[in-house]
Design an enzyme around this catalytic site. Structure first.
Site, mmCIF file in Angstrom:
data_model
loop_
_atom_site.group_PDB
_atom_site.id
_atom_site.type_symbol
_atom_site.label_atom_id
_atom_site.label_comp_id
_atom_site.label_asym_id
_atom_site.label_seq_id
_atom_site.Cartn_x
_atom_site.Cartn_y
_atom_site.Cartn_z
ATOM 1 N N ARG A 1 0.843 -1.211 0.000
ATOM 2 C CA ARG A 1 0.000 0.000 0.000
ATOM 3 C C ARG A 1 0.878 1.261 0.000
ATOM 4 O O ARG A 1 0.521 2.269 -0.592
ATOM 5 C CB ARG A 1 -0.962 0.010 1.186
ATOM 6 C CG ARG A 1 -0.281 0.025 2.545
ATOM 7 C CD ARG A 1 -1.265 0.205 3.671
ATOM 8 N NE ARG A 1 -0.609 0.057 4.968
ATOM 9 C CZ ARG A 1 -0.959 0.705 6.058
ATOM 10 N NH1 ARG A 1 -1.957 1.566 6.024
ATOM 11 N NH2 ARG A 1 -0.326 0.504 7.198
ATOM 12 N N GLU B 1 -18.253 4.563 -1.141
ATOM 13 C CA GLU B 1 -17.456 3.883 -2.160
ATOM 14 C C GLU B 1 -18.208 3.685 -3.477
ATOM 15 O O GLU B 1 -17.625 3.785 -4.557
ATOM 16 C CB GLU B 1 -16.976 2.519 -1.633
ATOM 17 C CG GLU B 1 -16.002 2.610 -0.473
ATOM 18 C CD GLU B 1 -16.676 2.805 0.880
ATOM 19 O OE1 GLU B 1 -15.957 2.954 1.878
ATOM 20 O OE2 GLU B 1 -17.933 2.803 0.937
ATOM 21 N N PHE C 1 -14.288 -2.852 0.684
ATOM 22 C CA PHE C 1 -15.240 -1.826 0.265
ATOM 23 C C PHE C 1 -15.185 -1.573 -1.242
ATOM 24 O O PHE C 1 -16.210 -1.296 -1.865
ATOM 25 C CB PHE C 1 -14.974 -0.521 1.017
ATOM 26 C CG PHE C 1 -14.913 -0.704 2.498
ATOM 27 C CD1 PHE C 1 -15.813 -1.518 3.158
ATOM 28 C CD2 PHE C 1 -13.930 -0.073 3.253
ATOM 29 C CE1 PHE C 1 -15.765 -1.701 4.536
ATOM 30 C CE2 PHE C 1 -13.872 -0.248 4.631
ATOM 31 C CZ PHE C 1 -14.786 -1.059 5.277
ATOM 32 N N HIS D 1 -5.363 -3.199 1.863
ATOM 33 C CA HIS D 1 -5.827 -3.952 3.038
ATOM 34 C C HIS D 1 -6.590 -5.216 2.639
ATOM 35 O O HIS D 1 -7.652 -5.519 3.180
ATOM 36 C CB HIS D 1 -6.695 -3.064 3.935
ATOM 37 C CG HIS D 1 -5.962 -1.928 4.560
ATOM 38 N ND1 HIS D 1 -5.444 -0.876 3.818
ATOM 39 C CD2 HIS D 1 -5.637 -1.675 5.847
ATOM 40 C CE1 HIS D 1 -4.839 -0.024 4.621
ATOM 41 N NE2 HIS D 1 -4.928 -0.486 5.866
ATOM 42 N N ASP E 1 -8.182 -5.674 12.396
ATOM 43 C CA ASP E 1 -9.470 -5.149 11.919
ATOM 44 C C ASP E 1 -10.528 -6.246 11.822
ATOM 45 O O ASP E 1 -11.725 -5.969 11.753
ATOM 46 C CB ASP E 1 -9.305 -4.471 10.553
ATOM 47 C CG ASP E 1 -8.621 -3.121 10.670
ATOM 48 O OD1 ASP E 1 -8.360 -2.685 11.809
ATOM 49 O OD2 ASP E 1 -8.338 -2.506 9.630
ATOM 50 N N ARG F 1 -1.655 -4.469 3.712
ATOM 51 C CA ARG F 1 -1.329 -3.605 4.845
ATOM 52 C C ARG F 1 0.019 -3.974 5.460
ATOM 53 O O ARG F 1 0.764 -3.115 5.920
ATOM 54 C CB ARG F 1 -2.428 -3.733 5.905
ATOM 55 C CG ARG F 1 -2.152 -2.957 7.188
ATOM 56 C CD ARG F 1 -3.181 -3.327 8.250
ATOM 57 N NE ARG F 1 -3.066 -2.495 9.437
ATOM 58 C CZ ARG F 1 -3.771 -2.678 10.534
ATOM 59 N NH1 ARG F 1 -4.647 -3.683 10.593
ATOM 60 N NH2 ARG F 1 -3.615 -1.891 11.581
#
Length: 312
Positions: A10, A58, A83, A109, A117, A167
């Site tokens: 990322r 999104e 998303f 991610h 998460d 991530r």
């Protein structure tokens, strides 16, 4: 011995966007209130007038990206994979895929390495979803160098591209003078004769380590990095199957619909051989440190090695 350099892909995405932005004024970056996490904030700092924060919306972001592409801009729409591929699937399918617009989707991610998460954010279905969209290119780079090259290649490709980033910081494994990135072309990282390990994303490095452990026991495994899952390098996969007679696929994604399924599609038509698919086995992830989750689900080097040994 010097420590292995590790960078999250990322981060690579954010820096690659800045380099593109310097060279191409038509590049525009969109994010859904996640500029810091997706690292598009690096681009925002350099080119604030070409960065659009669409808020936590999104689906709307994908529609905006489609509109920008229709005017000649090259938008990179960015959010977490869950998303981008999940929540906005309909908009990607109908507003971007159907008219075949020149939109690039930067999905960060991805996979269980999102860590703490938890299962709701650990997208292990995105490759499967994006593979089904006609004309969509799907790329899952293995390290910093490959991620930067993938962003550049995505820009140069005319049409929609899905870019998958992680991530977790991962080792840089493609730091060599002869490295070349080409959409749709796999890379042989290690030669072997007993079986072929076909890996993608962060699992490429872990597969190389697993192959080294197998080598110590006299099992010579070929390792192939498939960074582009669609279009997949069918010729290379068929040749590997013919050469070694056994294929193992490794991915930080569900074994349903991802790299393993794509490889099996090729082999069923071209070179039927036994296949072992290593990935998320029809389960959700859970909250926990990324490295520990990779260990628990057998996606680290030790887990890959153990599964191959048991299979053999």
């Amino acid at each position: 011995m010097s420590e292995v350099k590790k960078i999250a892909t990322r981060e690579s995405y954010g820096h690659a966007l800045v380099e593109l932005g310097k060279e191409h004024e038509e590049v525009v970056v969109l994010d859904a209130d996640l500029a810091e996490a997706t690292k598009t904030g690096i681009f925002k700092k350099e080119f604030p007038e070409r960065h659009i924060d669409c808020g936590i919306a999104e689906c709307n972001m994908m529609g905006i990206a489609a509109g920008l592409a229709a005017t000649g801009k090259v938008p990179f729409a960015s959010s977490f994979a869950m998303f981008a591929a999940g929540r906005a699937f309909e908009q990607i399918r109908n507003s971007i895929g159907y008219p075949h617009l020149n939109v690039k989707i930067g999905a960060t991610h991805a996979g269980i390495s999102v860590g703490e998460d938890g299962a709701t954010h650990q997208c292990n279905e995105d490759i499967a979803l994006m593979r089904t969209i006609p004309g969509m290119v799907v790329i899952n780079p293995s390290d910093d160098i490959e991620a930067r090259a993938a962003v550049k290649a995505a820009y140069e490709h005319q049409g929609p591209v899905y870019l998958r980033f992680g991530r977790l910081a991962v080792p840089v494994i493609n730091d060599r003078p002869d490295y070349k990135f080409e959409i749709g072309k796999g890379v042989v990282l290690k030669e072997g004769t007993d079986l072929t390990i076909v890996a993608t994303g962060l699992c490429v490095n872990e597969s190389l380590a697993a192959a080294a452990k197998l080598e110590e026991e006299g099992v010579h495994a070929q390792v192939i990095n498939i960074h582009t899952i669609k279009p997949i390098d069918a010729d290379l996969i068929a040749e590997a199957a013919k050469k070694t007679g056994k294929i193992v696929t490794v991915e930080e994604h569900s074994v349903i619909g991802g790299l393993g399924s794509a490889v099996c599609d090729v082999l069923c038509e071209r070179e039927p051989v036994k296949v072992l698919k290593i990935g998320m086995n029809d389960v959700y992830g859970e909250s926990g440190p990324a490295v520990k989750l990779l260990e628990k689900y057998g996606l680290d080097a030790a887990g890959i090695y153990a599964k191959i040994k048991a299979w053999l």
